[in-house]
Design an enzyme around this catalytic site. Structure first.
Site, PDB file in Angstrom:
ATOM      1  N   ARG A  95      74.456  38.407  73.159  1.00 21.48           N
ATOM      2  CA  ARG A  95      73.526  38.349  72.027  1.00 21.48           C
ATOM      3  C   ARG A  95      72.092  38.572  72.500  1.00 21.48           C
ATOM      4  O   ARG A  95      71.307  39.246  71.830  1.00 21.48           O
ATOM      5  CB  ARG A  95      73.635  36.999  71.310  1.00 21.48           C
ATOM      6  CG  ARG A  95      72.613  36.861  70.187  1.00 21.48           C
ATOM      7  CD  ARG A  95      72.748  35.566  69.425  1.00 21.48           C
ATOM      8  NE  ARG A  95      71.703  35.462  68.410  1.00 21.48           N
ATOM      9  CZ  ARG A  95      71.611  34.479  67.522  1.00 21.48           C
ATOM     10  NH1 ARG A  95      72.517  33.513  67.501  1.00 21.48           N
ATOM     11  NH2 ARG A  95      70.623  34.454  66.647  1.00 21.48           N
ATOM     12  N   ASN A 149      81.036  36.712  62.950  1.00 21.70           N
ATOM     13  CA  ASN A 149      80.031  37.744  62.676  1.00 21.70           C
ATOM     14  C   ASN A 149      80.252  38.977  63.550  1.00 21.70           C
ATOM     15  O   ASN A 149      80.925  38.886  64.571  1.00 21.70           O
ATOM     16  CB  ASN A 149      78.636  37.170  62.923  1.00 21.70           C
ATOM     17  CG  ASN A 149      78.105  36.435  61.719  1.00 21.70           C
ATOM     18  OD1 ASN A 149      78.319  36.853  60.579  1.00 21.70           O
ATOM     19  ND2 ASN A 149      77.407  35.335  61.947  1.00 21.70           N
ATOM     20  N   CYS A 171      81.346  34.044  54.493  1.00 23.94           N
ATOM     21  CA  CYS A 171      80.065  33.825  55.171  1.00 23.94           C
ATOM     22  C   CYS A 171      79.442  32.549  54.630  1.00 23.94           C
ATOM     23  O   CYS A 171      79.510  32.279  53.421  1.00 23.94           O
ATOM     24  CB  CYS A 171      79.134  35.010  54.936  1.00 23.94           C
ATOM     25  SG  CYS A 171      77.489  34.842  55.682  1.00 23.94           S
ATOM     26  N   ASP A 172      78.805  31.781  55.508  1.00 22.85           N
ATOM     27  CA  ASP A 172      78.223  30.520  55.065  1.00 22.85           C
ATOM     28  C   ASP A 172      76.763  30.635  54.622  1.00 22.85           C
ATOM     29  O   ASP A 172      76.203  29.688  54.078  1.00 22.85           O
ATOM     30  CB  ASP A 172      78.340  29.454  56.152  1.00 22.85           C
ATOM     31  CG  ASP A 172      77.554  29.803  57.416  1.00 22.85           C
ATOM     32  OD1 ASP A 172      77.032  30.927  57.502  1.00 22.85           O
ATOM     33  OD2 ASP A 172      77.476  28.947  58.315  1.00 22.85           O
ATOM     34  N   HIS A 202      75.288  39.638  54.185  1.00 21.67           N
ATOM     35  CA  HIS A 202      73.900  39.560  54.669  1.00 21.67           C
ATOM     36  C   HIS A 202      73.015  40.616  54.007  1.00 21.67           C
ATOM     37  O   HIS A 202      72.015  41.043  54.563  1.00 21.67           O
ATOM     38  CB  HIS A 202      73.821  39.694  56.200  1.00 21.67           C
ATOM     39  CG  HIS A 202      74.298  38.485  56.918  1.00 21.67           C
ATOM     40  ND1 HIS A 202      74.274  38.365  58.291  1.00 21.67           N
ATOM     41  CD2 HIS A 202      74.818  37.313  56.465  1.00 21.67           C
ATOM     42  CE1 HIS A 202      74.763  37.193  58.649  1.00 21.67           C
ATOM     43  NE2 HIS A 202      75.105  36.540  57.557  1.00 21.67           N
ATOM     44  N   TYR A 267      68.510  37.542  54.718  1.00 21.53           N
ATOM     45  CA  TYR A 267      68.658  38.580  55.744  1.00 21.53           C
ATOM     46  C   TYR A 267      68.052  39.913  55.323  1.00 21.53           C
ATOM     47  O   TYR A 267      67.834  40.785  56.171  1.00 21.53           O
ATOM     48  CB  TYR A 267      70.136  38.771  56.097  1.00 21.53           C
ATOM     49  CG  TYR A 267      70.676  37.736  57.036  1.00 21.53           C
ATOM     50  CD1 TYR A 267      70.636  37.915  58.417  1.00 21.53           C
ATOM     51  CD2 TYR A 267      71.224  36.548  56.552  1.00 21.53           C
ATOM     52  CE1 TYR A 267      71.123  36.954  59.285  1.00 21.53           C
ATOM     53  CE2 TYR A 267      71.716  35.577  57.411  1.00 21.53           C
ATOM     54  CZ  TYR A 267      71.661  35.788  58.781  1.00 21.53           C
ATOM     55  OH  TYR A 267      72.144  34.834  59.631  1.00 21.53           O
ATOM     56  N   ARG A 287      65.718  34.886  69.563  1.00 21.20           N
ATOM     57  CA  ARG A 287      66.510  33.826  68.948  1.00 21.20           C
ATOM     58  C   ARG A 287      67.644  33.365  69.864  1.00 21.20           C
ATOM     59  O   ARG A 287      67.965  32.181  69.920  1.00 21.20           O
ATOM     60  CB  ARG A 287      67.071  34.338  67.619  1.00 21.20           C
ATOM     61  CG  ARG A 287      68.055  33.410  66.918  1.00 21.20           C
ATOM     62  CD  ARG A 287      67.439  32.133  66.453  1.00 21.20           C
ATOM     63  NE  ARG A 287      68.451  31.289  65.803  1.00 21.20           N
ATOM     64  CZ  ARG A 287      68.362  29.995  65.642  1.00 21.20           C
ATOM     65  NH1 ARG A 287      67.289  29.344  66.079  1.00 21.20           N
ATOM     66  NH2 ARG A 287      69.321  29.309  65.057  1.00 21.20           N
TER      67      ARG A 287
END
Length: 444
Positions: A95, A149, A171-172, A202, A267, A287
């Protein structure tokens, strides 16, 4: 699948979110009784830390529940009713590269959006399909609730490659935002609202929100959005929001201003204000670094302390309260409750003026036979244009994975609103290929 107790496998057993999910499942036992919970991960060392701590917690708080953890698919996926899948292929190390490589070229670096999301998707497709195949091999009647994801790319891949599988892609993020909107209008829970929503994962908008008496809540929510975005609802709903998320919730005010007839998913800031995101980013500390220095250290530190002490008393573990939607969804399937959920499903006319094969995020009614889509009608030209571009990015990414096509992945990156030119897209792609050589299929 009505029965007295259910068996659950959590795929991604080494995730920092797994303890919260496990505790949530225990707290919901009165609504959704569980006989067995198994953690599964292909990283034995990472999972063992989380699982050993949870094992101690289970023995002390729910000894009647059979608990186990394994890296053996046959053990993990035999005799189960549900798979809860939240895997991260490449973990946070990859990531970090997803976020930092684009920033080298003045392009935003984000986990699920833009080039970072495309890179992550190329890693996730194979992992999710593998877990789905394990489930179908060892427990063919089970259902997979997938919230791995990037959900949009994963959902398109499962549509193309496993169209008949028992998988619900969810998706939460909409759950969290609906809780915030409920708080804005003085409701105790999002479950007191009924919503109209359309988009891609998103990448969506609320166009109707009513309370249980049918009163229109949109005007009051819009007042909050125009002033502070979703920031009005932060302080009381969550005292531990990371600084980067606070900025995102506040920036929703500017995203809302672009189309004040709807309420946007947060998003969308990455697609509508990519220059702002780049300016606010630190190429040396993204992030991913924030999470590794924060949540990762906190959760693994707590797990190690539980293991060292041999007790989970005062361990600081907390149930992931907003993840109760997972239990709601599992109950809907197991007990035919016919509740409403936002799912990522094939459009097939639910959005009447949009690509019928697109994987769209819309309200659905869920029961023991799966889901029924709630049609949202025609969508406005602004949203339609944005969605057509983004769904093409997602489809080209999946085609690139299936065909091993460099050309199609370059096209996917070039189409993304976050990347200003084909030449920059190519530079980013070449760097991402090198970084992902252990995870992506070979492209030619």
């Amino acid at each position: 699948m009505p029965k007295q107790n259910y068996a659950i496998t959590v795929a991604g057993g080494g995730s920092t979110f797994t303890p919260g999910i496990a505790l949530m499942l225990l707290e919901e036992m009165d609504r959704f009784p569980i006989r067995k919970i198994t953690f599964y991960d292909n990283d034995a060392d990472r999972q063992e830390i989380v699982a050993k701590a949870c094992e101690i917690y289970f023995k002390e708080n729910a000894p009647e529940v059979e608990f186990g953890y394994t890296t053996d698919p046959a053990v993990a996926f035999t005799d189960i009713d549900f798979v809860l899948a939240h895997i991260r292929v490449g973990k946070y190390a990859m990531r970090e590269l997803d976020e930092k490589i684009p920033l080298k070229y003045g392009v935003l670096g984000q986990e699920t959006c833009g080039p970072g999301g495309i890179a992550y998707g190329m890693r996730s497709i194979g992992g999710v399909l593998e877990i789905l195949d394990y489930m179908e091999t060892y427990s063919p009647d089970a259902w997979m609730l997938n919230y791995s994801n990037p959900a949009a790319i994963v959902a398109e891949a499962t549509r193309r490659l496993r169209p008949d599988s028992k998988i619900l892609n969810i998706c939460d993020m909409p759950i969290d935002l609906e809780e915030k909107m409920a708080h804005m209008v003085g409701l105790k829970s999002r479950k007191e609202m009924q919503v109209g929503y359309y988009g891609l994962n998103h990448f969506g908008w609320w166009h109707k929100i009513y309370d249980s008496q049918g009163n229109d809540l949109m005007p009051e929510i819009k007042e909050h959005m125009a002033k502070n975005g979703f920031a009005d609802a932060i302080s009381d709903t969550n005292q531990h929001v990371d600084e980067s998320w606070k900025h995102t919730f506040q920036k929703a005010r500017d995203v809302y201003a672009v189309d004040p007839e709807t309420i946007p998913n947060t998003y969308l800031k990455y697609y509508l204000f990519p220059d702002y995101v780049v300016r606010e980013s630190n190429p040396e500390y993204t992030r991913a670094n924030e999470v590794m220095e924060g949540r990762e250290k906190m959760v693994f530190g707590a797990c190690k302390e539980v293991i060292e002490k041999g007790t989970a008393a005062d361990c600081g573990f907390e149930a992931d309260a907003h993840a109760t939607y997972i239990v709601d969804l599992a109950r809907a399937i197991a007990e035919n409750t016919m509740e409403r959920f936002l799912l990522i499903v094939p459009n097939e006319g639910a959005l009447e003026n949009f690509d019928s094969t697109a994987m769209v995020e819309i309200p659905c009614i869920v029961g023991s036979r799966g889901y029924e889509k709630i049609c949202q009608g025609a969508i406005p030209q602004f949203q339609k244009g944005l969605m057509e571009q983004q769904v093409s990015v997602e489809k080209l990414t999946v085609e690139a994975w299936i065909e091993g096509s460099y050309q199609k992945l370059w096209q996917a990156l070039t189409l993304s609103r976050t990347i200003p030119s084909a030449s920059i897209a190519k530079n980013i792609l070449d760097d991402l290929i090198q970084a992902n050589k252990d995870y992506w299929p070979v492209l030619s």
